[in-house]
Design an enzyme around this catalytic site. Structure first.
Site, PDB file in Angstrom:
ATOM      1  N   GLU A   1       0.825  -1.207   0.000  1.00 44.82           N
ATOM      2  CA  GLU A   1       0.000   0.000   0.000  1.00 44.82           C
ATOM      3  C   GLU A   1       0.860   1.258   0.000  1.00 44.82           C
ATOM      4  O   GLU A   1       1.814   1.356   0.763  1.00 44.82           O
ATOM      5  CB  GLU A   1      -0.901   0.031   1.232  1.00 44.82           C
ATOM      6  CG  GLU A   1      -1.650   1.352   1.322  1.00 44.82           C
ATOM      7  CD  GLU A   1      -2.561   1.468   2.523  1.00 44.82           C
ATOM      8  OE1 GLU A   1      -2.658   0.499   3.294  1.00 44.82           O
ATOM      9  OE2 GLU A   1      -3.181   2.528   2.664  1.00 44.82           O
TER      10      GLU A   1
ATOM     11  N   ASP B   1       9.718   5.298  15.451  1.00 42.57           N
ATOM     12  CA  ASP B   1       9.538   6.727  15.242  1.00 42.57           C
ATOM     13  C   ASP B   1      10.005   7.467  16.490  1.00 42.57           C
ATOM     14  O   ASP B   1       9.547   7.183  17.590  1.00 42.57           O
ATOM     15  CB  ASP B   1       8.049   7.011  14.964  1.00 42.57           C
ATOM     16  CG  ASP B   1       7.805   8.480  14.677  1.00 42.57           C
ATOM     17  OD1 ASP B   1       8.789   9.214  14.513  1.00 42.57           O
ATOM     18  OD2 ASP B   1       6.635   8.886  14.619  1.00 42.57           O
TER      19      ASP B   1
ATOM     20  N   ASP C   1      10.299  11.292  17.947  1.00 46.49           N
ATOM     21  CA  ASP C   1       9.802  12.623  17.656  1.00 46.49           C
ATOM     22  C   ASP C   1      10.169  13.526  18.831  1.00 46.49           C
ATOM     23  O   ASP C   1       9.895  13.193  19.974  1.00 46.49           O
ATOM     24  CB  ASP C   1       8.288  12.554  17.479  1.00 46.49           C
ATOM     25  CG  ASP C   1       7.755  13.832  16.872  1.00 46.49           C
ATOM     26  OD1 ASP C   1       8.223  14.901  17.286  1.00 46.49           O
ATOM     27  OD2 ASP C   1       6.887  13.747  15.993  1.00 46.49           O
TER      28      ASP C   1
END
Lengths: 507, 515
Positions: B141, B207, B209
């Site tokens: 995808e 991730d 951040d």
């Protein structure tokens, strides 16, 4: 580690029987031997039983599974569950060890018990394979049952059983053990120095012991986990669950082709029906509080009736003019549950997020709110009316808040000092209550703490409704859902009585 | 230029022309003209003009019509090569007139970036794990965020070239990479059972951040970063990278700058890709140390003895704590902030004497305050002081202030979409470039090239080259810019991944031969 292809037919012998004639061939195993008390349920039963046995055995097992599930919903610890279920097991699904009889595994009673256990497992497997949801629940509870039995098994027999399993473990050599030295001991809590040096160690792929990896209770090196003998259980359980999942999938695929007359199908159907989901959800009628003015502007005054988790979200929202994702979700669903319409909810959030522009709001937040209400997303039939408001169970167990997040249950996710401070700002100043809450929280009885605060805050009203008899015991049982908290608080304070009858929480 | 007429915006003429070319001369030739036509039109006229606005769209239609005819032949020729010819034959003096003044969010800037600089070929190989198109790419995808902020999910492409083609058509402001599904995502609604469509594999991702560090960083907050707080990311990468390599045995780990204030890790080892959600959750749990929300008090409570992973992490983090936290961040400068430190220490009496000392000397730096703890403990301010508890509390504090704060939800789910490397961050215009972990400390997030700079560099290079008239092989567009080291790094990284995948595949085939 599952040894690959253990159940595959040797390729050279694969076509000894013409597959068309296979169904007429006599099975290679007819009456199975049960040398061990425990069973990995790899081979389905093939011998004949009566319909009555079919149903009775299945129901017996079902009772046990329902009890185990109920325990897990009540947040009982493993030991409490074991204590609760063991007498029931004796009654409905006894399973004795070899040593309990002089004849060992050849004893007739033992054989019968084991047969019953084996057959009932496979009957229920068939009954609960139809939907993904049932499969998952069945697998979880069967796993728990297996764990219970595994732990209560006689140590020697357990060893024999484990050795009979087709699991693939590599033994850690003495030299390697020496080379790793303290690392092994430091990584594996609860081991004495002696255990490390004398006990056996196995090397397996870390995927097979994910439970231990997640808790950082195991030594890892280059993708291999070093497992001490006593942690075997974790691996056996993983193996059991993996096989059961696979088996259920297969059963689900075979089910439409069962091509059965109307003898078994109704029984199976009936069995799976009786296993309906007992999660506490809100019934449809529950969202309505007739006559209550619930709209975007009434949330502030209403928030005095909110449970602490929602109140915390509300004050945080007012303070920061913002909430992070899970906070918004938890709060939106709660608001939906108290009867705030989607339109009002959108207005509420728009006004609450003072610092952002309409454009940002529409772009980043509107969709999620509509999604929570089931207005958008996925296909219209499946999404229904969106998610149901989170129960205490869900808030307590899923998605613990990370940094900067304020969702979750304050009783569980706050430090004691911060919790006390928060309670005091909401008006809970009674020393005894605060001390009680502190004790509850230390014992991890978070919902008791919440109920304690509720009872204190409404003690006058509760006394009143108890005395005039308008509220029975059922209306005053332990609260396990934030929306029940609100509803009960609202009705008590406003003196509403009629509405509560008949639409209590469904358990 | 043999086929320059093709760029004329006349539908019928173009059709006939293209048609004849394909019939008698298959291969790259028609493609060149097509591409060139597109460039010309975008460069010479602004897209707001009606006639010109129509032309490129029509061009796309042409491509669609011949999709199945030239796809097969096109595979050999990757994006950069095609655009290379563009610049060669480009008649303009300055192809990117908009470059100096334009904002990076301009659609033309984005389009030029995708056309000339984006390394589609290596992105394809990276996600496909082989040169030959397979389901690893075909069933994967992609999700596009278009210029108007519409979000398109479930896009999929058989090859990297088709992905490129669609990106040039839609010109998304950014796009994300999702999992490989059991079926082609575009067919998901035609499947008979909804269970037949589920995620099968995805790179394991992490991730980091800097917004998660807001409560402990003093230099910046929210979306802002500086060199001081970037060191949080640097130490996070060191710790996570070491754990992934040493503990879990992963080898193909790529760290990517997220374009503004964080970094992503993509782990492409086969074993990592095939992990289901439960295993991802386990791995995330293994790495997660700093827990709890804004109100939960002490956030690190490690059991003793420390797990080897934590011992190693502390070892890595120690020096960072001294330099990046105590000196640069100075987290306990004010009395209120110092109170936070005292909360984390176990001994009441010790805290009292520390408080007294710090109140007497306002403005004492964090370095000195940290040193004070041991100094005062030694003087015997508290008789009942448990030295061990103090040491452990100090270790916990070091971890709380330095240990990576991962956004674990991203790692736990296979279906989570994550921004593709080399995409441009819409807020800063910087390219999401890979970070070379061998030279991690040299990485400067504020020095990462922005898209407008890059396009300017191409122009400058082309202008230079024209003067010199060199006869050496024409470089590809990315080689003319400061993006080059990043693409080269990506290329080498992907090559390593492909080598291993090939080896694994061969191994499997040999196995099969034994039967």
């Amino acid at each position: 580690m599952i040894r690959q292809g253990y159940n595959r037919v040797d390729p050279k012998r694969r076509s000894t029987i013409d597959y068309k004639k296979k169904q007429f061939a006599s099975p290679t195993y007819k009456e199975q031997e049960y040398p061990h008390r425990l069973n990995f349920y790899e081979i389905p039963p093939t011998a004949e039983i009566t319909l009555e046995q079919f149903e009775q055995w299945a129901i017996g097992r079902l009772r046990i599974l329902a009890e185990i599930e109920a325990c897990s919903f009540r947040n009982k610890t493993h030991a409490e569950t074991a204590a609760h279920v063991t007498p029931l097991l004796q009654k409905w699904l006894p399973l004795h060890s070899n040593t309990s009889s002089s004849a060992g595994s050849q004893d007739e009673i033992l054989k019968l018990e084991r047969r019953k256990d084996h057959y009932s497992h496979f009957i229920l497997r068939l009954a609960f394979s139809s939907t993904e949801d049932l499969r998952r629940r069945f697998a979880r509870i069967e796993g728990a049952l297996f764990k219970l039995r595994f732990q209560s098994d006689d140590a020697k027999e357990r060893q024999a059983f484990v050795e009979s399993l087709p699991l693939d473990w590599e033994v850690v050599s003495e030299e390697e053990k020496k080379a790793l030295g303290m690392d092994l001991q430091n990584a594996t809590p609860g081991l004495k120095r002696q255990d490390v040096e004398e006990g056996g160690w196995f090397k397996v792929d870390f995927e097979t012991v994910s439970e231990l990896v997640e808790g950082r209770r195991i030594f890892l090196k280059a993708g291999k986990a070093y497992v001490p003998v006593k942690e075997q259980m974790s691996m056996v359980l993983t193996g059991f669950n993996a096989r059961l999942d696979k088996g259920l999938e297969l059963a689900a695929r075979a089910l439409p082709r069962l091509d059965e007359d109307d003898r078994l199908t109704p029984i199976l159907h009936h069995l799976s029906k009786n296993f309906a989901t007992p999660d506490s959800t809100l019934s449809d009628s529950d969202s309505a509080l007739p006559g209550a003015p619930i709209n975007a502007s009434s949330i502030d005054p209403l928030s005095q009736h909110f449970p602490l988790c929602m109140r915390n979200l509300h004050t945080t929202l007012r303070k920061n003019s913002h909430l992070k994702h899970f906070g918004r979700l938890q709060y939106t669903l709660f608001l939906k549950g108290i009867g705030l319409t989607l339109e009002d909810c959108l207005i509420f959030w728009r006004q609450a997020f003072k610092l952002i522009t309409d454009d940002t709001f529409n772009k980043e937040y509107r969709y999620n709110i509509r999604h929570a209400y089931g207005d958008v997303g996925g296909d219209a039939i499946r999404r229904g009316r969106g998610y149901s408001p989170f129960s205490c169970q869900k808030i307590l167990t899923e998605h613990p808040p990370g940094s900067g997040e304020s969702h979750g249950c304050p009783y569980r996710h706050f430090g004691v000092d911060n919790l006390t401070a928060l309670l005091q700002t909401t008006g809970v100043i009674d020393r005894d209550v605060l001390r009680g809450v502190k004790e509850d929280v230390e014992k991890k009885r978070f919902h008791i703490a919440c109920n304690r605060v509720f009872e204190w805050a409404h003690k006058g009203d509760i006394k009143r409704v108890k005395e005039d008899g308008s509220w029975g015991a059922a209306e005053l049982d332990t609260i396990v859902h934030p929306n029940t908290y609100f509803k009960r608080s609202y009705l008590l304070k406003t003196g509403g009585v009629a509405a509560i009858k008949g639409d209590e929480m469904e358990m | 230029m043999p086929h320059s007429t093709a760029s004329e915006p006349v539908l019928s003429g173009g059709l006939v022309e293209e048609d004849s070319i394909i019939l008698d001369a298959p291969g790259q030739v028609p493609d060149y003209t097509k591409e060139e036509g597109k460039i010309d039109m975008y460069d010479s006229v602004s897209p707001s003009e009606d006639s010109a606005g129509e032309a490129p769209r029509m061009d796309v239609k042409l491509e669609d019509i011949f999709n199945d005819v030239d796809d097969d032949e096109d595979d050999e020729f990757s994006g950069s090569r095609v655009s290379n010819t563009n610049s060669e034959g480009s008649p303009q003096e300055a192809p990117f007139q908009f470059a100096p003044s334009a904002k990076y969010t301009d659609p033309e800037v984005m389009l030029a970036f995708y056309q000339r600089l984006f390394p589609f070929r290596y992105l394809f190989q990276w996600l496909n794990h082989s040169m030959k198109p397979s389901n690893d790419f075909g069933h994967r995808e992609f999700a596009f965020t278009l210029q108007n902020d519409a979000y398109l999910r479930y896009q999929s492409f058989a090859t990297g070239d088709l992905l490129r083609k669609d990106i040039l058509r839609l010109n998304p402001s950014r796009f994300e990479v999702g999992p490989v599904y059991t079926a082609n995502p575009r067919d998901r609604k035609t499947l008979r059972k909804s269970t037949a469509f589920r995620p099968m594999a995805k790179e394991l991702v992490f991730d980091i951040d800097l917004t998660d560090y807001d409560e402990i960083r003093t230099c910046c907050n929210k979306a802002n970063i500086c060199h001081k707080c970037w060191s949080f990311v640097t130490m996070a990468i060191k710790v996570v990278d070491a754990a992934l390599r040493e503990d879990f045995g992963f080898q193909h780990i790529m760290w990517v700058y997220s374009g503004r204030r964080g970094a992503h890790a993509w782990i492409s080892d086969k074993r990592a890709r095939n992990m289901d959600d439960q295993k991802r959750k386990a791995l995330a749990g293994y790495l997660e140390v700093v827990k709890g929300g804004a109100q939960s008090g002490k956030k690190v409570n490690m059991k003793r003895p420390l797990h080897p992973h934590l011992v190693r992490s502390l070892d890595i983090l120690k020096e960072h704590f001294q330099r990046d936290i105590l000196e640069d961040q100075d987290p306990w400068a004010t009395p209120e902030k110092a109170e936070r430190l005292l909360q984390l220490l176990p001994d009441k009496l010790l805290n009292d004497s520390l408080r007294k000392k710090w109140d007497a000397a306002p403005g004492r730096s964090s370095v000195s305050k940290w040193a004070d703890i041991d100094a005062i403990a030694k003087t015997g301010a508290s008789k009942a002081l448990d030295g061990r508890a103090l040491l452990e509390a100090k270790q916990d504090i070091v971890l709380e202030y330095t240990y990576p704060r991962l956004d674990v939800e991203v790692s736990k789910k296979q279906i989570h979409l994550l921004k593709s490397p080399f995409v441009i961050h819409p807020g800063t215009g910087r390219v999401c470039v890979p970070i070379d972990t061998k030279r991690l400390t040299e990485f400067d997030p504020l020095g990462v090239p922005t898209v407008t700079e890059l396009l300017g560099e191409i122009d400058a290079f082309d202008g230079q080259a024209k003067k010199e008239e060199s006869h050496v092989k024409k470089p590809q567009d990315y080689e003319k810019t400061s993006l080059r080291p990043y693409v080269d790094y990506f290329k080498i990284y992907v090559a390593g991944l492909l080598r291993e995948e090939k080896g694994a595949k061969r191994g499997r085939e040999e196995d099969a031969m034994e039967f």
